[in-house]
Design an enzyme around this catalytic site. Structure first.
Site, mmCIF file in Angstrom:
data_model
loop_
_atom_site.group_PDB
_atom_site.id
_atom_site.type_symbol
_atom_site.label_atom_id
_atom_site.label_comp_id
_atom_site.label_asym_id
_atom_site.label_seq_id
_atom_site.Cartn_x
_atom_site.Cartn_y
_atom_site.Cartn_z
ATOM 1 N N LYS A 23 32.542 31.438 40.398
ATOM 2 C CA LYS A 23 33.231 32.504 41.131
ATOM 3 C C LYS A 23 33.096 33.851 40.417
ATOM 4 O O LYS A 23 32.820 34.872 41.034
ATOM 5 C CB LYS A 23 34.714 32.140 41.268
ATOM 6 N N ASN A 24 33.320 33.823 39.105
ATOM 7 C CA ASN A 24 33.374 35.100 38.387
ATOM 8 C C ASN A 24 32.005 35.694 38.092
ATOM 9 O O ASN A 24 31.912 36.783 37.545
ATOM 10 C CB ASN A 24 34.200 34.955 37.102
ATOM 11 N N ARG A 99 41.261 43.993 42.996
ATOM 12 C CA ARG A 99 40.774 43.989 41.614
ATOM 13 C C ARG A 99 39.288 44.337 41.564
ATOM 14 O O ARG A 99 38.815 44.930 40.605
ATOM 15 C CB ARG A 99 40.990 42.635 40.952
ATOM 16 N N CYS A 123 50.187 41.354 39.398
ATOM 17 C CA CYS A 123 50.127 40.142 40.201
ATOM 18 C C CYS A 123 50.881 39.033 39.499
ATOM 19 O O CYS A 123 51.560 39.275 38.503
ATOM 20 C CB CYS A 123 48.684 39.767 40.501
ATOM 21 N N ASP A 312 42.142 30.867 31.906
ATOM 22 C CA ASP A 312 42.101 30.201 33.217
ATOM 23 C C ASP A 312 42.304 28.692 33.101
ATOM 24 O O ASP A 312 42.529 28.023 34.103
ATOM 25 C CB ASP A 312 40.769 30.484 33.909
ATOM 26 N N VAL A 334 46.405 36.168 26.603
ATOM 27 C CA VAL A 334 45.560 37.054 27.425
ATOM 28 C C VAL A 334 46.379 37.749 28.522
ATOM 29 O O VAL A 334 46.343 38.974 28.650
ATOM 30 C CB VAL A 334 44.373 36.273 28.031
HETATM 31 N N1 EPU Z 1 43.806 44.733 30.695
HETATM 32 C C1 EPU Z 1 44.424 45.931 30.426
HETATM 33 N N2 EPU Z 1 43.870 47.068 30.950
HETATM 34 C C2 EPU Z 1 42.750 47.037 31.717
HETATM 35 C C3 EPU Z 1 42.112 45.801 31.984
HETATM 36 C C4 EPU Z 1 42.680 44.653 31.459
HETATM 37 O O1 EPU Z 1 45.439 45.971 29.738
HETATM 38 O O2 EPU Z 1 42.313 48.119 32.165
HETATM 39 C C5 EPU Z 1 44.412 43.507 30.165
HETATM 40 C C6 EPU Z 1 44.902 42.577 31.282
HETATM 41 O O3 EPU Z 1 46.146 42.990 31.801
HETATM 42 C C7 EPU Z 1 44.961 41.258 30.540
HETATM 43 C C8 EPU Z 1 43.785 41.352 29.580
HETATM 44 O O4 EPU Z 1 43.454 42.734 29.486
HETATM 45 O O5 EPU Z 1 46.171 41.164 29.827
HETATM 46 C C9 EPU Z 1 42.557 40.591 30.006
HETATM 47 O O6 EPU Z 1 42.169 40.991 31.320
HETATM 48 P P1 EPU Z 1 40.653 41.032 31.774
HETATM 49 O O7 EPU Z 1 40.291 42.431 32.106
HETATM 50 O O8 EPU Z 1 39.840 40.309 30.744
HETATM 51 O O9 EPU Z 1 40.698 40.138 33.071
HETATM 52 P P2 EPU Z 1 40.092 40.455 34.512
HETATM 53 O O10 EPU Z 1 38.738 41.024 34.394
HETATM 54 O O11 EPU Z 1 41.106 41.182 35.313
HETATM 55 C C10 EPU Z 1 38.888 38.153 34.751
HETATM 56 C C11 EPU Z 1 38.913 37.000 35.705
HETATM 57 C C12 EPU Z 1 40.234 36.265 35.547
HETATM 58 C C13 EPU Z 1 40.306 35.758 34.123
HETATM 59 C C14 EPU Z 1 40.202 36.934 33.156
HETATM 60 C C15 EPU Z 1 40.192 36.537 31.700
HETATM 61 C C16 EPU Z 1 37.590 37.740 37.545
HETATM 62 C C17 EPU Z 1 37.541 38.104 38.990
HETATM 63 N N3 EPU Z 1 38.785 37.468 37.072
HETATM 64 O O12 EPU Z 1 39.979 38.998 35.101
HETATM 65 O O13 EPU Z 1 40.258 35.206 36.438
HETATM 66 O O14 EPU Z 1 41.536 35.093 33.920
HETATM 67 O O15 EPU Z 1 38.986 37.666 33.423
HETATM 68 O O16 EPU Z 1 39.136 35.678 31.437
HETATM 69 O O17 EPU Z 1 36.571 37.686 36.865
HETATM 70 C C18 EPU Z 1 41.089 34.415 38.479
HETATM 71 O O18 EPU Z 1 39.961 34.016 38.633
HETATM 72 O O19 EPU Z 1 42.017 34.280 39.277
HETATM 73 C C19 EPU Z 1 41.357 35.089 37.271
HETATM 74 C C20 EPU Z 1 42.564 35.547 37.030
#
Ligand code: EPU
Length: 440
Positions: A23-24, A99, A123, A312, A334
């Protein structure tokens, strides 16, 4: 129409499942197609609603997309995107689309010199701010104005130094997508290195982008002025989180499951935790088999960016830890709110609690601020009942609890599960689970 899951527990899961595409990775490549000047063909695309939501978002910008869910193939022409505003009505925009909207900022800025993207709210797993996204865009020379709901961006992408304070998956991907055409050189320090990001880099490089690593793992990008394209299909890698979900379900239910189509190198830490718990794990080429070896032992587990244990998998591991005799801890470092599902597990018979303190002998940025350490006193005997799914991975965790329960279980809001697990009902049924989907 909302849907629910009906589960009759008590049977071990046994058999083999083929893992679907990640998915990602797929949703990010769909966004990347806006940088390409020819159609991109993706294979091994999972039939999940997140792919449909991403397709709808890109179509609303003018991209043409042919998606054949039955043969897992998607052809996307991002070159014909004609709008710079990734904005949609609140009822059509799901949280996944929200997102992804920010990831479109770089590609839209490259195409139009301006972009408007939607601001997502927090969320069920955390506040999820966008500060790191706004940071890399500023470092690349972009001017930003914000309203309550929108982010307006303008400027010519110009190389710069990006040093993230945290290894964010989305911000690393956004910085990559914003810098491949930026004028000059960009360096991304403290970047995330999830396997799906490595795949994104590989595809961008194959298409012509100039990307290097240094010995410290920093990513260097030299902006190109040649069009990016790939004239052969790209196959999406097997979903490591899906693979691990079935392996954990096998061990939890005292069964034995083989997952096929997965690169075990992407699961090193998680597989070792499974062994430390007491499971038998056999790794062979692109196949992994797991079963319950002997007595399951309590553990202290902690999530962190890859290659540590993926957040995850946190919820799914918690249900497995509840099968061990003794006290286990799960330290989530995380996401700040990834334990909302414990309330629902408790409805099904759990006795889980969550605290603001870090796990014993650990410390992290959430210490004394967020409920982020779960205490698991096992063994838990799930009796089943009626609960509500809170988010995607909680969906699989609650499903395993249902498979373990002595009485039937109904789980409302099944759409969370279908968002990220391809043919999950069919796959679980093929392993012997008694599970079906109903309409509310
Ligand atoms: N964060 C910030 N500021 C930002 C961006 C992120 O503080 O501008 C923080 C987040 O709040 C969190 C941490 O950094 O506490 C990690 O977030 P990250 O940016 O790594 O996550 P993401 O890109 O929003 C993706 C996956 C998630 C998965 C995370 C961590 C996708 C679509 N989503 O999210 O998957 O848990 O990386 O590996 O790639 C899901 O599939 O439902 C899902 C939540």
């Amino acid at each position: 129409m909302s849907q629910f899951l009906e589960i009759i527990g008590g049977k071990p899961l046994n058999g083999t499942v083929r893992v679907s595409g990640a998915k990602n990775e797929v949703t990010k490549l769909m966004v990347a197609s806006v940088l390409f000047d020819r159609p991109l063909v993706l294979e091994n695309v999972p039939a999940i609603s997140d792919v449909e939501v991403t397709a709808d978002l890109l179509k609303s910008l003018g991209a043409s997309i042919e998606y054949q869910a039955h043969n897992h193939r998607l052809k996307i022409n991002g070159a014909n995107v004609s709008k710079h505003e990734a904005v949609y009505s609140s009822d059509s925009g799901s949280s996944s689309a929200n997102r992804l909207s920010i990831l479109l900022a770089g590609p839209l800025l490259y195409r139009f010199g301006k972009a408007v993207v939607q601001k997502p709210g927090g969320c069920r797993i955390g506040e999820r701010p966008l500060d790191l996204h706004l940071y890399y865009l500023r470092q690349l020379g972009i001017k930003i104005a914000e309203t309550d709901t929108l982010i307006e961006l303008e400027g010519a992408l110009t190389g710069g130094v990006i040093e993230f304070p945290y290894k964010s998956v989305g911000a690393t991907e956004g910085a990559l997508l914003s810098s491949v055409y930026a004028k000059g050189r960009t360096i991304i320090k403290n970047s995330a290195h999830e396997p799906e990001i490595i795949e994104l880099i590989t595809v961008l490089q194959e298409a012509g982008a100039m990307i290097e690593y240094d010995s410290e793992g920093n990513i260097h990008i030299t902006g190109t002025d040649k069009p990016l394209f790939i004239d052969h299909p790209i196959s999406i890698i097997g979903d490591r989180l899906e693979a691990m979900s079935y392996l954990i379900a096998a061990v939890a239910t005292d069964g034995k499951v083989t997952v096929e189509g997965i690169d075990p190198r992407n699961l090193t830490t998680a597989l070792t935790h499974l062994r430390r718990l007491g499971a038998d794990v056999v790794i062979e080429d692109d196949k992994i088999t797991a079963s319950r070896g002997g007595t399951l032992k309590p553990l202290m587990l902690e999530t962190d960016p890859h290659p540590a244990l993926a957040t995850d998998l946190q919820q799914i591991f918690v249900v497995l830890l509840s099968r061990a005799t003794g006290t286990s801890y799960m330290h989530e470092t995380v996401f700040d709110k990834r334990f909302a599902y414990l309330e629902q597990l408790n409805i099904l018979g759990g006795n889980f609690s969550v605290a603001k303190k870090c796990a014993p002998f650990r410390t992290c940025r959430f210490s004394d601020v967020h409920d982020h350490t779960a205490k698991i006193s096992g063994p838990v005997l799930f009796h089943g009942g009626v609960a509500k799914i809170t988010d995607l991975r909680a969906a699989f965790a609650l499903t395993i609890a249902g498979l373990l329960a002595t009485q039937p279980t109904t789980l409302h809001d099944a759409h969370h599960l279908l968002r990220g697990y391809d043919n999950v009902i069919g796959k679980l049924q093929s392993l012997g689970a008694s599970i079906k989907l109903g309409d509310d």
